[in-house]
Design an enzyme around this catalytic site. Structure first.
Site, mmCIF file in Angstrom:
data_model
loop_
_atom_site.group_PDB
_atom_site.id
_atom_site.type_symbol
_atom_site.label_atom_id
_atom_site.label_comp_id
_atom_site.label_asym_id
_atom_site.label_seq_id
_atom_site.Cartn_x
_atom_site.Cartn_y
_atom_site.Cartn_z
ATOM 1 N N GLY A 212 0.813 -1.209 0.000
ATOM 2 C CA GLY A 212 0.000 0.000 0.000
ATOM 3 C C GLY A 212 0.842 1.253 0.000
ATOM 4 O O GLY A 212 2.036 1.195 0.272
ATOM 5 N N PRO A 213 0.217 2.387 -0.291
ATOM 6 C CA PRO A 213 0.947 3.653 -0.323
ATOM 7 C C PRO A 213 1.529 3.981 1.047
ATOM 8 O O PRO A 213 1.078 3.427 2.059
ATOM 9 C CB PRO A 213 -0.118 4.683 -0.709
ATOM 10 C CG PRO A 213 -1.313 3.928 -1.129
ATOM 11 C CD PRO A 213 -1.221 2.571 -0.541
ATOM 12 N N PRO A 214 2.515 4.869 1.111
ATOM 13 C CA PRO A 214 3.114 5.227 2.397
ATOM 14 C C PRO A 214 2.092 5.837 3.349
ATOM 15 O O PRO A 214 1.189 6.541 2.911
ATOM 16 C CB PRO A 214 4.171 6.283 2.024
ATOM 17 C CG PRO A 214 4.310 6.249 0.555
ATOM 18 C CD PRO A 214 3.105 5.576 -0.017
ATOM 19 N N THR A 216 -0.233 4.485 5.196
ATOM 20 C CA THR A 216 -1.585 3.929 5.306
ATOM 21 C C THR A 216 -1.717 2.987 6.493
ATOM 22 O O THR A 216 -2.794 2.439 6.724
ATOM 23 C CB THR A 216 -1.983 3.178 4.026
ATOM 24 O OG1 THR A 216 -0.908 2.342 3.640
ATOM 25 C CG2 THR A 216 -2.302 4.138 2.918
ATOM 26 N N LYS A 218 0.693 0.283 7.415
ATOM 27 C CA LYS A 218 1.204 -1.080 7.262
ATOM 28 C C LYS A 218 2.021 -1.495 8.480
ATOM 29 O O LYS A 218 1.804 -2.562 9.063
ATOM 30 C CB LYS A 218 2.073 -1.183 5.992
ATOM 31 C CG LYS A 218 1.296 -0.879 4.732
ATOM 32 C CD LYS A 218 2.160 -0.981 3.506
ATOM 33 C CE LYS A 218 3.247 0.055 3.438
ATOM 34 N NZ LYS A 218 2.744 1.436 3.340
ATOM 35 N N THR A 219 2.939 -0.630 8.887
ATOM 36 C CA THR A 219 3.755 -0.931 10.058
ATOM 37 C C THR A 219 2.867 -1.085 11.288
ATOM 38 O O THR A 219 3.034 -1.999 12.100
ATOM 39 C CB THR A 219 4.786 0.192 10.267
ATOM 40 O OG1 THR A 219 5.487 0.400 9.042
ATOM 41 C CG2 THR A 219 5.758 -0.159 11.352
ATOM 42 N N GLU A 437 -7.789 34.205 -9.818
ATOM 43 C CA GLU A 437 -8.461 33.271 -8.901
ATOM 44 C C GLU A 437 -9.970 33.294 -9.086
ATOM 45 O O GLU A 437 -10.626 32.247 -9.035
ATOM 46 C CB GLU A 437 -8.108 33.584 -7.441
ATOM 47 C CG GLU A 437 -6.619 33.472 -7.088
ATOM 48 C CD GLU A 437 -6.000 32.131 -7.446
ATOM 49 O OE1 GLU A 437 -6.734 31.117 -7.494
ATOM 50 O OE2 GLU A 437 -4.783 32.087 -7.715
ATOM 51 N N HIS A 440 -10.861 31.079 -11.961
ATOM 52 C CA HIS A 440 -10.948 29.667 -11.557
ATOM 53 C C HIS A 440 -12.278 29.408 -10.863
ATOM 54 O O HIS A 440 -12.955 28.419 -11.134
ATOM 55 C CB HIS A 440 -9.848 29.325 -10.540
ATOM 56 C CG HIS A 440 -8.481 29.138 -11.129
ATOM 57 N ND1 HIS A 440 -8.243 28.353 -12.222
ATOM 58 C CD2 HIS A 440 -7.274 29.604 -10.732
ATOM 59 C CE1 HIS A 440 -6.933 28.362 -12.486
ATOM 60 N NE2 HIS A 440 -6.326 29.116 -11.597
ATOM 61 N N ASP A 513 -0.936 25.868 -13.746
ATOM 62 C CA ASP A 513 -2.254 25.475 -14.259
ATOM 63 C C ASP A 513 -2.110 24.822 -15.626
ATOM 64 O O ASP A 513 -2.725 23.794 -15.902
ATOM 65 C CB ASP A 513 -3.150 26.714 -14.418
ATOM 66 C CG ASP A 513 -3.456 27.370 -13.083
ATOM 67 O OD1 ASP A 513 -3.395 26.668 -12.066
ATOM 68 O OD2 ASP A 513 -3.758 28.579 -13.082
HETATM 69 P P1 ADP Z 1 3.169 2.810 6.682
HETATM 70 O O1 ADP Z 1 4.004 1.786 7.375
HETATM 71 O O2 ADP Z 1 2.040 2.243 5.893
HETATM 72 O O3 ADP Z 1 3.959 3.774 5.853
HETATM 73 P P2 ADP Z 1 2.625 3.588 9.365
HETATM 74 O O4 ADP Z 1 2.010 2.348 9.861
HETATM 75 O O5 ADP Z 1 4.040 3.829 9.723
HETATM 76 O O6 ADP Z 1 2.465 3.704 7.792
HETATM 77 O O7 ADP Z 1 1.727 4.815 9.821
HETATM 78 C C1 ADP Z 1 2.254 5.961 10.407
HETATM 79 C C2 ADP Z 1 1.317 6.526 11.438
HETATM 80 O O8 ADP Z 1 0.116 6.996 10.836
HETATM 81 C C3 ADP Z 1 0.866 5.501 12.438
HETATM 82 O O9 ADP Z 1 1.770 5.420 13.493
HETATM 83 C C4 ADP Z 1 -0.499 6.014 12.864
HETATM 84 O O10 ADP Z 1 -0.351 7.007 13.856
HETATM 85 C C5 ADP Z 1 -1.006 6.681 11.617
HETATM 86 N N1 ADP Z 1 -1.855 5.771 10.855
HETATM 87 C C6 ADP Z 1 -1.614 5.314 9.618
HETATM 88 N N2 ADP Z 1 -2.603 4.523 9.190
HETATM 89 C C7 ADP Z 1 -3.497 4.450 10.179
HETATM 90 C C8 ADP Z 1 -4.750 3.782 10.339
HETATM 91 N N3 ADP Z 1 -5.263 3.007 9.372
HETATM 92 N N4 ADP Z 1 -5.421 3.921 11.499
HETATM 93 C C9 ADP Z 1 -4.913 4.706 12.471
HETATM 94 N N5 ADP Z 1 -3.739 5.356 12.386
HETATM 95 C C10 ADP Z 1 -3.034 5.256 11.258
HETATM 96 ZN ZN ZN Z 2 -4.288 29.348 -11.375
HETATM 97 MG MG MG Z 3 6.067 1.684 7.414
#
Ligand code: ADP
Ligand code: ZN
Ligand code: MG
Length: 643
Positions: A212-214, A216, A218-219, A437, A440, A513
């Site tokens: 997944g994207p950074p 989100t 995962k850790t 602006e 827009h 733009d």
């Molecule tokens: P990744 O490993 O996907 O890059 P992390 O797990 O390190 O992201 O997330 C960083 C911080 O963002 C977490 O410590 C938490 O505080 C917050 N966070 C991210 N995703 C969630 C989630 N789904 N629910 C609650 N907190 C989240």
């Molecule tokens: Zn503009």
């Molecule tokens: Mg991570």
């Protein structure tokens, strides 16, 4: 917050330290010996010039001498009233004096060559042994400084270990990723009740890959699994493997798995797997770094194959770049389970906000669901950051609680950057920015699917924005329709169009733009197949699923098709530009009034702005253009305006 302690006591006792200590004592002893031996075994004597020695020989005073190549030791006997005393002198011969034996014989001096030194071997030994010892000593010292006891045991894994359940994270701390959570709950269940599965003969997946994207979570999810299952949690980052010397990474992997098997059931978490598992044999090695990575990766693969699925060691890895992973990693029996941890939708965002607002004092007017609507595309980490930003703003106001206004300001900060009131614009610039602006905003108010225009401002913000228009979506969108893309391009060109209409010339302020509009138009034609002429043919290779931005190489195409693409892109932009001009022309009065007001007040928002924009009138040709993307030929508005 869980505290990640580097719990050293659970790693094997640092034997290296002890060895290092006795080693240094030994080294010091040897060095001291080296200093002592010569003076200890040598006879204390007086050093005299060579000429004195010769004179004494000729005077017949010298009794006996030991003549060496570079040192002569001799004894003089003197008669004193209480007997004879002997005095020993040494001298250094000026050169090899071949006449010396003759002279000594003439004066009846007893002489001999020196006996070979019985202790000489120690000196020789030291001269061979000491330098390497010193070298290794210094090396060891440096290594010890650098990385604690782990440094000399180069192969020891530095996986941090959390003991039972001490990651302190539970599934309830992770929100908005329900599908991923449901999949992972099965893993937790296996770790808790392994028998239930093994008696049935079921094999549990060895490896789970979180993709997944950074930001989100995962850790966070991996920690939550360990926390829920209350099992040891070894965590190591892929980039930590790539260190020091070739072969070390592989040794670390081996050691990590050894430790894990001892502590099973447990979880091994490899964060940033892409640092380690990049496709082998891809780009050529830069500075030979690839070899090491490949060895480490190979070791990881063979370790994963090497243990039985039901030992209770589960490997969880995380990456935000699955497309670059080596295919061997995803083979069945390795990371065969992939769990997608995507950016949260609106309901997910609200849930994440709730998690992070647990310890924050919220004012009554705060509506987390509205905030969730206003933050499409935000990942969990962004939302955590948003809550914190809002709390900081409230604290700066010395407020008792965090209000909705704080959240709105925080969102704006995260989206557009900090306000820069220090950047002073002159009158013409300010006027240009204001009309730009409002241009827009008026077009934004009329286009489908673009959301509500919430705010226009001529206060500079962030890195480059002199003014900005904020348009907030009313719901999460996962698809963009053809007409919405056209509308978006027209909105982007609206700023520049307003400048053209009002001042008859354009400024440099529209560069960004135009860039965005062109990118979008090109994507519509080359990726989404939205051109009638070219049809549903993909001219771009789309691969980087999780990376934003637009950097795909074009497919091999003939020059004729390339020309066609360019023409279509230009036509799309021209038509959108035409409509933008047409709309603003149609609403000239509204444009002027709103810009005047904006110049005075700097910021227009809320009901005030809405009441103005609601007056915007739709020109006749807009509906057809939205539907077909085409402009009827008999109204060449663009041409007349540009003269
Ligand atoms: P990744 O490993 O996907 O890059 P992390 O797990 O390190 O992201 O997330 C960083 C911080 O963002 C977490 O410590 C938490 O505080 C917050 N966070 C991210 N995703 C969630 C989630 N789904 N629910 C609650 N907190 C989240
Ligand atoms: Zn503009
Ligand atoms: Mg991570």
């Amino acid at each position: 917050m869980p505290v990640e302690t580097n719990n050293k006591s659970s790693i094997k006792p640092p034997k290296v330290r002890q060895f290092g200590g006795s080693f240094f004592i030994l080294l010091t002893l040897l060095l001291l010996l080296n200093l002592i031996i010569p003076s200890f075994f040598g006879v204390r004597s007086l050093q005299v010039p060579y000429s004195t020695f010769l004179a004494q020989v000729e005077a017949g005073k010298v009794d006996r001498a030991i003549v060496g190549g570079d040192r002569i030791e001799y004894t003089i006997k003197t008669q004193t009233p209480d007997g004879t005393t002997e005095q020993v002198f040494t001298t250094t011969p000026v050169a090899i004096d071949l006449d010396l034996p003759k002279i000594l014989r003439e004066h009846h001096v007893e002489f001999a060559a020196p006996l070979p030194n019985p202790n000489a071997w120690i000196g020789t030994l030291l001269s061979w042994v000491a330098p390497p010892l010193i070298f290794f000593g210094i090396w060891g010292l440096l290594m010890n400084r650098q990385g604690g006891p782990a440094a000399l045991t180069v192969g020891k894994s530095r996986a941090r270990i959390y003991s039972q359940g001490s990651t302190g994270v539970k599934f309830s701390d992770v929100a908005g990723v329900d599908e991923a959570k449901a999949e992972l709950e099965e893993i937790v269940d296996f770790l808790k009740n392994a028998d239930k599965y093994t008696t049935l003969g079921a094999k549990i997946p060895k490896g789970v890959l979180l993709v997944g994207p950074p930001g989100t979570g995962k850790t966070l999810l991996a920690k939550a699994i360990a926390g829920e299952a209350a099992v040891p949690f070894f965590s190591i980052s892929g980039s930590e493997f790539i260190e020091l010397f070739v072969g070390v990474g592989a040794a670390r992997v081996r050691d990590l798995f050894e430790q894990a098997k001892e502590q099973a059931p447990c979880i091994v978490f490899i964060d940033e797997l892409d640092a380690l598992g990049k496709s082998r044999g891809g780009a050529g090695p830069i500075m030979g770094g690839n070899d090491e990575r490949e060895q480490t990766l190979n070791q990881l693969l063979s370790e994963m194959d090497g243990f039985d699925a039901n030992t209770g060691v589960i490997i969880i890895a995380a990456t935000n770049r699955p497309e670059i992973l080596d295919p061997a990693l995803r083979r069945p029996g390795r990371f065969d389970r992939q769990v997608v941890v995507d950016r949260p939708d609106k309901i997910g965002r609200e849930a994440i906000l709730k998690v992070h607002a647990r310890n924050v004092k919220l004012a009554n007017d705060v509506d987390l669901s509205t905030i969730a609507i206003r933050t499409p595309g935000f990942a969990g980490a962004d939302l955590a950051n948003l809550v914190n930003e809002a709390a900081l703003l409230a604290a700066r106001r010395n407020s008792q609680a965090v209000t909705m206004a704080d959240f709105n300001e925080a969102i704006e900060r995260l989206v557009a950057g900090l306000e820069k009131r220090s950047r002073v614009l002159n009158e013409t610039e300010k006027k240009t920015v204001a009309y730009h602006e409002v241009g827009h905003a008026i077009i934004g108010a009329l286009m489908p699917g673009a959301g509500k225009v919430e705010k226009i401002s001529v206060v500079p913000r962030g890195v480059g924005a002199l003014g900005y228009t904020i348009q907030m979506p009313e719901e999460d969108r996962f698809l963009m329709l053809e007409d919405e893309i056209r509308g978006r391009i027209a909105i982007l060109l609206g700023g520049r169009s307003a400048e053209e209409i009002v001042f008859g010339k354009v400024s440099t302020g529209a560069a960004d733009d135009i860039q965005k509009a062109t990118d979008l138009a090109e994507r519509a034609i080359t990726l989404y197949g939205m051109s009638d002429r070219l049809g549903p043919v993909a001219f771009e290779k789309s691969q980087q699923q999780f990376l934003e931005g637009y950097s795909n190489p074009r497919r091999a195409i003939s020059p004729k098709v390339a020309e066609e693409i360019d023409r279509e892109v230009k036509q799309t932009l021209d038509n959108a530009h035409h409509i933008a001009l047409s709309i603003l022309q149609h609403n000239r009065d509204l444009l002027e009034q709103t810009a005047e007001e904006l110049l005075q007040r700097e910021i227009l928002e809320g009901a005030d702005l809405r009441d103005r924009l609601i007056q915007a009138k739709v020109p006749g040709e807009m509906a057809e253009w939205l539907r077909t993307g085409k402009i009827s030929e008999d109204k060449p508005l663009l041409q007349t305006l540009l003269v």
